[in-house]
Design a protein around this motif. Structure first.
Motif, short mmCIF file in Angstrom:
data_model
loop_
_atom_site.label_atom_id
_atom_site.label_comp_id
_atom_site.label_asym_id
_atom_site.label_seq_id
_atom_site.Cartn_x
_atom_site.Cartn_y
_atom_site.Cartn_z
N GLN A 1 67.85 5.24 -34.82
CA GLN A 1 68.29 4.45 -35.97
C GLN A 1 69.75 4.05 -35.84
O GLN A 1 70.13 2.95 -36.22
CB GLN A 1 68.05 5.23 -37.26
N ASP B 1 60.80 13.62 -33.07
CA ASP B 1 61.50 14.61 -33.88
C ASP B 1 62.64 13.92 -34.63
O ASP B 1 63.02 12.79 -34.34
CB ASP B 1 61.99 15.78 -33.03
N GLU B 2 63.20 14.61 -35.61
CA GLU B 2 64.21 14.01 -36.49
C GLU B 2 65.48 13.60 -35.75
O GLU B 2 66.07 12.57 -36.04
CB GLU B 2 64.55 14.97 -37.63
N VAL B 3 65.91 14.41 -34.79
CA VAL B 3 67.14 14.09 -34.05
C VAL B 3 66.98 12.78 -33.29
O VAL B 3 67.86 11.91 -33.33
CB VAL B 3 67.50 15.25 -33.08
N THR B 4 65.87 12.62 -32.63
CA THR B 4 65.62 11.39 -31.87
C THR B 4 65.52 10.19 -32.80
O THR B 4 66.05 9.12 -32.49
CB THR B 4 64.33 11.54 -31.04
N LYS B 5 64.88 10.36 -33.95
CA LYS B 5 64.78 9.27 -34.92
C LYS B 5 66.17 8.83 -35.39
O LYS B 5 66.46 7.64 -35.46
CB LYS B 5 63.95 9.69 -36.14
N VAL B 6 67.02 9.81 -35.69
CA VAL B 6 68.37 9.50 -36.16
C VAL B 6 69.16 8.76 -35.07
O VAL B 6 69.84 7.77 -35.35
CB VAL B 6 69.11 10.78 -36.61
N THR C 1 55.69 13.54 -26.00
CA THR C 1 56.35 12.28 -26.34
C THR C 1 56.86 11.59 -25.08
O THR C 1 56.85 10.37 -24.98
CB THR C 1 57.53 12.53 -27.31
N ASP D 1 55.17 9.59 -32.36
CA ASP D 1 55.70 10.69 -33.16
C ASP D 1 56.98 11.22 -32.51
O ASP D 1 56.97 11.61 -31.35
CB ASP D 1 54.64 11.79 -33.25
#
Length: 146
Positions: free
Chosen positions: A16, A8-13, A122, A6
């Protein structure tokens, strides 16, 4: 995109973007490789043409070989054709180097800031993420070296 832990959005971006830069770099390397193969093939064909149409018929005189090469209009087009593939190799080499630099800069930035980006729970599971990135996308996130 589904990550193994899991995030957070910043790390996912950021991850990616790293993956997108890696794909772009791989694509440029592949294009450079194929353009180099086409360059070598066209250079070989040009050499065969010169040998069969210039060297063999005029093997007794270098002056006649040079004269034949100047008079043969197809040689100009062959040189332009081979030269265009040479230019293409150079173009993709520069693009590949730029893509590699961008990828490594982004990857190193993530590695340096990963302790800030990954939350405490995480951070404890980061080895799962790093192993998954290495196995899935061949992106090493443990160390900054290439």
């Amino acid at each position: 995109m589904i990550f193994p832990i899991d995030l957070d959005e910043v790390t996912k971006v950021i991850l990616q973007r790293i993956i997108a830069h890696k794909k772009e770099w791989d694509d440029m390397k592949k294009r450079m490789k194929w353009s180099f193969i086409l360059f070598l093939l066209s250079l070989t064909l040009f050499g065969l043409y010169i040998y069969q149409h210039v060297v063999i018929p005029n093997h007794t005189s270098i002056e006649r070989m040079i004269g034949t090469m100047i008079d043969d209009g197809r040689i100009f087009w062959f040189v332009a054709f081979v030269g265009s593939f040479g230019w293409l190799v150079s173009f993709y080499k520069k693009k590949s180097e730029k893509a590699e630099q961008d990828f490594h800069a982004l990857r190193c930035e993530f590695i340096q800031k990963s302790s800030e980006l990954l939350q405490e729970e995480t951070w404890k599971k980061r080895h799962l993420l790093f192993t998954w990135m290495k196995e899935t996308y061949d992106i090493q996130l443990y160390h900054e070296h290439k």
